[in-house]
Design a protein around this motif. Structure first.
Motif, PDB file in Angstrom:
ATOM      1  N   ASP A  20       0.938  -1.140  -0.022  1.00 31.88           N
ATOM      2  CA  ASP A  20       0.035  -0.002  -0.003  1.00 31.88           C
ATOM      3  C   ASP A  20       0.610   1.392   0.049  1.00 31.88           C
ATOM      4  O   ASP A  20       0.306   2.346  -0.119  1.00 31.88           O
ATOM      5  CB  ASP A  20      -0.924   0.000   1.287  1.00 31.88           C
ATOM      6  CG  ASP A  20      -2.199  -0.753   0.880  1.00 31.88           C
ATOM      7  OD1 ASP A  20      -2.492  -0.839  -0.094  1.00 31.88           O
ATOM      8  OD2 ASP A  20      -2.690  -1.362   2.096  1.00 31.88           O
ATOM      9  N   SER A  21       2.001   1.122   0.011  1.00 29.52           N
ATOM     10  CA  SER A  21       3.112   2.188   0.393  1.00 29.52           C
ATOM     11  C   SER A  21       3.200   2.982  -1.144  1.00 29.52           C
ATOM     12  O   SER A  21       3.783   2.182  -2.067  1.00 29.52           O
ATOM     13  CB  SER A  21       4.429   1.814   1.054  1.00 29.52           C
ATOM     14  OG  SER A  21       5.419   2.793   0.782  1.00 29.52           O
ATOM     15  N   GLY A  22       3.348   4.271  -1.060  1.00 27.26           N
ATOM     16  CA  GLY A  22       3.697   4.724  -2.352  1.00 27.26           C
ATOM     17  C   GLY A  22       5.251   4.803  -2.608  1.00 27.26           C
ATOM     18  O   GLY A  22       5.724   4.667  -3.688  1.00 27.26           O
ATOM     19  N   THR A  23       5.928   4.543  -1.515  1.00 30.87           N
ATOM     20  CA  THR A  23       7.323   4.226  -1.615  1.00 30.87           C
ATOM     21  C   THR A  23       7.723   3.013  -2.123  1.00 30.87           C
ATOM     22  O   THR A  23       8.580   2.675  -3.337  1.00 30.87           O
ATOM     23  CB  THR A  23       8.284   4.209  -0.056  1.00 30.87           C
ATOM     24  OG1 THR A  23       7.889   5.443   0.662  1.00 30.87           O
ATOM     25  CG2 THR A  23       9.527   3.941  -0.193  1.00 30.87           C
ATOM     26  N   TYR A  24       7.097   1.695  -1.875  1.00 29.67           N
ATOM     27  CA  TYR A  24       7.151   0.634  -2.683  1.00 29.67           C
ATOM     28  C   TYR A  24       6.692   0.739  -4.283  1.00 29.67           C
ATOM     29  O   TYR A  24       7.497   0.278  -4.863  1.00 29.67           O
ATOM     30  CB  TYR A  24       6.328  -0.355  -1.808  1.00 29.67           C
ATOM     31  CG  TYR A  24       5.608  -1.550  -2.785  1.00 29.67           C
ATOM     32  CD1 TYR A  24       6.504  -2.804  -2.685  1.00 29.67           C
ATOM     33  CD2 TYR A  24       4.647  -1.823  -3.571  1.00 29.67           C
ATOM     34  CE1 TYR A  24       6.257  -3.936  -3.344  1.00 29.67           C
ATOM     35  CE2 TYR A  24       4.291  -2.828  -4.299  1.00 29.67           C
ATOM     36  CZ  TYR A  24       5.221  -3.889  -4.146  1.00 29.67           C
ATOM     37  OH  TYR A  24       4.941  -4.974  -4.903  1.00 29.67           O
ATOM     38  N   GLU A  25       5.744   1.208  -4.539  1.00 29.70           N
ATOM     39  CA  GLU A  25       5.161   1.564  -5.723  1.00 29.70           C
ATOM     40  C   GLU A  25       6.293   2.354  -6.522  1.00 29.70           C
ATOM     41  O   GLU A  25       6.633   1.964  -7.719  1.00 29.70           O
ATOM     42  CB  GLU A  25       4.032   2.014  -5.802  1.00 29.70           C
ATOM     43  CG  GLU A  25       2.821   1.166  -5.165  1.00 29.70           C
ATOM     44  CD  GLU A  25       1.536   1.745  -5.202  1.00 29.70           C
ATOM     45  OE1 GLU A  25       0.633   1.445  -6.324  1.00 29.70           O
ATOM     46  OE2 GLU A  25       1.047   2.748  -4.605  1.00 29.70           O
ATOM     47  N   PHE A  26       6.937   3.502  -6.076  1.00 27.60           N
ATOM     48  CA  PHE A  26       7.805   4.290  -6.767  1.00 27.60           C
ATOM     49  C   PHE A  26       8.786   3.336  -6.935  1.00 27.60           C
ATOM     50  O   PHE A  26       9.673   3.314  -8.066  1.00 27.60           O
ATOM     51  CB  PHE A  26       8.123   5.554  -5.875  1.00 27.60           C
ATOM     52  CG  PHE A  26       8.885   6.660  -6.608  1.00 27.60           C
ATOM     53  CD1 PHE A  26       8.030   7.588  -7.336  1.00 27.60           C
ATOM     54  CD2 PHE A  26      10.187   6.597  -6.792  1.00 27.60           C
ATOM     55  CE1 PHE A  26       8.938   8.473  -8.121  1.00 27.60           C
ATOM     56  CE2 PHE A  26      10.930   7.235  -7.484  1.00 27.60           C
ATOM     57  CZ  PHE A  26      10.245   8.319  -8.232  1.00 27.60           C
ATOM     58  N   PHE A  27       9.301   2.725  -5.979  1.00 24.24           N
ATOM     59  CA  PHE A  27      10.779   1.957  -6.086  1.00 24.24           C
ATOM     60  C   PHE A  27      10.502   0.993  -7.206  1.00 24.24           C
ATOM     61  O   PHE A  27      11.501   0.680  -7.837  1.00 24.24           O
ATOM     62  CB  PHE A  27      11.088   1.283  -4.822  1.00 24.24           C
ATOM     63  CG  PHE A  27      12.288   0.599  -4.572  1.00 24.24           C
ATOM     64  CD1 PHE A  27      13.565   1.176  -4.386  1.00 24.24           C
ATOM     65  CD2 PHE A  27      12.444  -1.011  -4.889  1.00 24.24           C
ATOM     66  CE1 PHE A  27      14.853   0.431  -4.450  1.00 24.24           C
ATOM     67  CE2 PHE A  27      13.549  -1.553  -4.684  1.00 24.24           C
ATOM     68  CZ  PHE A  27      14.705  -0.970  -4.617  1.00 24.24           C
ATOM     69  N   VAL A  28       9.357   0.117  -6.926  1.00 20.49           N
ATOM     70  CA  VAL A  28       9.272  -0.876  -8.133  1.00 20.49           C
ATOM     71  C   VAL A  28       9.357  -0.403  -9.274  1.00 20.49           C
ATOM     72  O   VAL A  28      10.020  -0.973 -10.322  1.00 20.49           O
ATOM     73  CB  VAL A  28       8.006  -1.569  -7.553  1.00 20.49           C
ATOM     74  CG1 VAL A  28       7.533  -2.682  -8.807  1.00 20.49           C
ATOM     75  CG2 VAL A  28       8.268  -2.678  -6.447  1.00 20.49           C
ATOM     76  N   GLU A  29       8.628   0.632  -9.502  1.00 14.99           N
ATOM     77  CA  GLU A  29       8.528   1.188 -10.970  1.00 14.99           C
ATOM     78  C   GLU A  29      10.090   1.952 -11.532  1.00 14.99           C
ATOM     79  O   GLU A  29      10.433   1.386 -12.631  1.00 14.99           O
ATOM     80  CB  GLU A  29       7.499   2.161 -11.290  1.00 14.99           C
ATOM     81  CG  GLU A  29       7.340   2.842 -12.300  1.00 14.99           C
ATOM     82  CD  GLU A  29       6.052   3.797 -12.830  1.00 14.99           C
ATOM     83  OE1 GLU A  29       6.109   4.677 -13.421  1.00 14.99           O
ATOM     84  OE2 GLU A  29       5.152   3.584 -12.118  1.00 14.99           O
ATOM     85  N   ALA A  30      10.695   2.540 -10.580  1.00  6.47           N
ATOM     86  CA  ALA A  30      11.741   2.996 -10.811  1.00  6.47           C
ATOM     87  C   ALA A  30      13.018   2.107 -11.068  1.00  6.47           C
ATOM     88  O   ALA A  30      13.713   2.225 -11.996  1.00  6.47           O
ATOM     89  CB  ALA A  30      12.332   4.134  -9.722  1.00  6.47           C
ATOM     90  N   ILE A  31      12.966   0.922 -10.246  1.00  8.49           N
ATOM     91  CA  ILE A  31      14.044  -0.307 -10.344  1.00  8.49           C
ATOM     92  C   ILE A  31      13.692  -1.498 -11.193  1.00  8.49           C
ATOM     93  O   ILE A  31      14.329  -1.871 -12.021  1.00  8.49           O
ATOM     94  CB  ILE A  31      14.560  -0.722  -8.955  1.00  8.49           C
ATOM     95  CG1 ILE A  31      15.115   0.693  -8.078  1.00  8.49           C
ATOM     96  CG2 ILE A  31      15.542  -1.656  -8.865  1.00  8.49           C
ATOM     97  CD1 ILE A  31      16.236   1.252  -8.909  1.00  8.49           C
ATOM     98  N   VAL A  32      12.598  -1.948 -10.787  1.00  9.88           N
ATOM     99  CA  VAL A  32      12.138  -3.164 -11.734  1.00  9.88           C
ATOM    100  C   VAL A  32      11.456  -2.800 -12.888  1.00  9.88           C
ATOM    101  O   VAL A  32      11.648  -3.326 -13.763  1.00  9.88           O
ATOM    102  CB  VAL A  32      11.045  -3.891 -10.608  1.00  9.88           C
ATOM    103  CG1 VAL A  32      10.621  -5.133 -11.280  1.00  9.88           C
ATOM    104  CG2 VAL A  32      11.696  -4.491  -9.360  1.00  9.88           C
ATOM    105  N   GLY A  33      10.658  -1.756 -12.950  1.00  6.29           N
ATOM    106  CA  GLY A  33      10.033  -1.471 -14.076  1.00  6.29           C
ATOM    107  C   GLY A  33       8.532  -1.464 -14.021  1.00  6.29           C
ATOM    108  O   GLY A  33       8.047  -2.161 -12.969  1.00  6.29           O
ATOM    109  N   LYS A  34       7.779  -0.994 -14.871  1.00  3.83           N
ATOM    110  CA  LYS A  34       6.264  -0.902 -14.991  1.00  3.83           C
ATOM    111  C   LYS A  34       5.963  -2.229 -15.240  1.00  3.83           C
ATOM    112  O   LYS A  34       6.515  -3.214 -16.090  1.00  3.83           O
ATOM    113  CB  LYS A  34       5.614  -0.009 -16.011  1.00  3.83           C
ATOM    114  CG  LYS A  34       5.807   1.436 -15.700  1.00  3.83           C
ATOM    115  CD  LYS A  34       5.169   2.320 -16.655  1.00  3.83           C
ATOM    116  CE  LYS A  34       5.580   3.625 -16.420  1.00  3.83           C
ATOM    117  NZ  LYS A  34       4.869   4.501 -17.627  1.00  3.83           N
ATOM    118  N   PRO A  35       4.792  -2.789 -14.715  1.00  3.12           N
ATOM    119  CA  PRO A  35       4.215  -4.157 -14.965  1.00  3.12           C
ATOM    120  C   PRO A  35       3.879  -4.287 -16.289  1.00  3.12           C
ATOM    121  O   PRO A  35       3.312  -3.496 -17.089  1.00  3.12           O
ATOM    122  CB  PRO A  35       2.886  -4.180 -13.969  1.00  3.12           C
ATOM    123  CG  PRO A  35       2.468  -2.880 -13.772  1.00  3.12           C
ATOM    124  CD  PRO A  35       4.034  -2.138 -13.647  1.00  3.12           C
TER     125      PRO A  35
END
Length: 346
Positions: free
Chosen positions: A173-188
Motif C-alpha cells: 500500500d506504500s507509495g514508496t514501494y510503488e515508486f521503487f518498484v517502478e523505478a528499479i524493476v520497471g512498470k508491470p
C-alpha cells in the motif's frame, strides 16, 4: 422531579455523543464529515507523515481549538479512505493513479495537489556491512525483481561473501514501494489474454517485487530489521535513514554503466542527481473539505510554512518552481483573493 446522579450521567453521555458527531469528511453541516467538530483528518504516506505531523504540531500550538488527526496507512490506504469520505487530506509519496482519479471523478470528488517536499528513496544495509558500498540499477533490479534467483551477496558480485541476503521493504500500500518498484524493476507488463475468452475480464498486469521480502507499513520496523541483521538490505524515505545514520548505512546508486555512484543527500536530492530514486512528495486536499474553515486554516498554515515543515520532517523543501505551482493551485482553489503563501515570497 428530582435530578438524580443517573440522570446526570445520562446527560453527560448524550453530550459526548453529540460532540463526537462530525469529523473529517466533506460534509458541511454536522454529522459524519461535518465542520462543527473543528477536526481535520490526514492519512496516507508514512514518508509524508513526518511533514504533516510537523504541520499538525506547529498548527495546533497556535490554533488549539482545532484538532488535526494525522495517520499513516500508506499512500494507497490514504486514497482508499479518502474515496470513502473519511479523510480531508491525503499524504502521498507518489502521484494519484489513473484508477484513483477515475473513482474520484465517478463520485464527483475534486481535489487539489500541492508539493510539500522532495525525497530520495534510500537503499540501506547494516552499519557493519563493509562490503556493499554501491549498487547499479541493474544489480538492484536483479535483486528485487519477481522471480529473482539472487540469494547471496556473491550472486550479485562474485567478489562478495557467499552469505544469504535478507530483504526488507514497505508494504504494497506504500507509495514508496510503488515508486521503487517502478523505478528499479520497471512498470508491470500486461499478461497475454486467452483470445478465445472474449467475455472474460482482462488479466491483471504482473509486477511488484520478488517473494520472500519482509514487509512492513512502519518504516521504523524496517530500520530495526536492517539495523539488527548484518546481511540485510532495505529501502525507505531519506528522513528515516537520516534519523538512524549510526544504525544503517546508505548504498550509493549507479544509474548507468558510465555513471558515477551517487549517495542520497540533501544536495543530490535537490539537484536530482540521485537518480532514479529522487521524487516529489505531495498532499491532495479534497476541494469540498477545503471550504471548511478549519481545513482552510490548516492548509494555509501548511503552505505558508511548507519549506520549514519539510526540513523539520527530514526532507528537502519544495523548489521555487514547486512553490509557484502551489500558489497557482491555491489561487485556483480559493479564487484570486487567496493570500500569497509566505513561503513563496522572495
Amino acid at each position: 422531579m428530582r435530578f438524580t446522579y443517573a440522570m446526570a450521567a445520562g446527560l453527560f453521555t448524550f453530550v459526548l455523543l453529540l460532540a463526537g458527531c462530525g469529523g473529517g469528511g466533506d460534509g458541511e453541516g454536522g454529522g459524519p464529515g461535518g465542520s462543527k467538530s473543528g477536526t481535520v483528518v490526514v492519512d496516507g504516506s508514512s514518508t509524508v507523515f513526518r511533514i504533516s505531523r510537523a504541520a499538525q504540531e506547529a498548527f495546533e500550538s497556535v490554533n488549539p481549538n482545532t484538532t488535526v488527526v494525522v495517520d499513516n496507512h500508506g499512500t494507497g490506504g490514504g486514497f482508499s479512505r479518502y474515496l470513502q469520505g473519511e479523510v480531508d487530506v491525503v499524504d502521498a509519496s507518489r502521484d494519484a493513479k489513473p484508477d484513483e482519479e477515475a473513482k474520484a471523478k465517478a463520485q464527483g470528488i475534486e481535489w487539489t495537489r500541492f508539493t510539500v517536499g522532495n525525497d530520495g528513496i534510500t537503499v540501506v544495509v547494516n552499519a557493519r556491512n563493509t562490503v556493499v558500498q554501491s549498487l547499479t540499477v541493474e544489480q538492484l533490479k536483479k535483486l528485487w525483481e519477481p522471480g529473482s534467483t539472487v540469494k547471496t551477496w556473491k550472486d550479485l558480485n562474485p567478489a562478495w561473501p557467499d552469505r544469504q541476503i535478507r530483504l526488507y521493504s514497505p508494504d504494497n500500500d506504500s507509495g514508496t514501494y510503488e515508486f521503487f518498484v517502478e523505478a528499479i524493476v520497471g512498470k508491470p507488463k500486461p499478461v497475454n489474454a486467452d483470445p478465445a475468452a472474449k467475455d472474460q475480464p482482462k488479466p491483471a498486469a504482473k509486477g511488484g517485487q520478488r517473494d520472500g521480502v519482509q514487509q512492513s507499513s512502519d518504516d521504523n520496523t524496517l530500520v530495526n530489521g536492517v539495523a539488527n541483521d548484518e546481511d540485510a538490505i532495505g529501502y525507505f524515505g531519506y528522513a528515516y535513514y537520516a534519523a538512524n545514520k549510526e544504525r544503517v548505512k546508505p548504498v550509493a546508486v549507479q544509474n548507468g554503466a558510465d555513471a558515477k555512484p551517487v549517495l542520497p543527500s540533501a544536495e543530490t536530492i535537490a539537484d536530482k542527481s540521485y537518480r532514479p530514486l529522487s521524487r516529489p512528495l505531495y498532499i491532495f486536499v479534497k476541494n469540498s473539505a477545503a471550504r471548511r474553515p478549519e481545513v482552510k486554516q490548516f492548509l494555509g498554515y501548511y503552505l505558508d510554512n511548507v519549506k520549514k515543515l519539510a526540513v523539520d520532517g527530514g526532507y528537502d523543501p519544495p523548489t521555487e518552481d514547486d512553490l509557484k505551482a502551489n500558489q497557482e493551485a491555491r489561487t485556483k482553489l480559493y479564487g484570486a483573493a487567496a493570500p500569497e503563501t509566505a513561503a513563496a515570497k522572495p
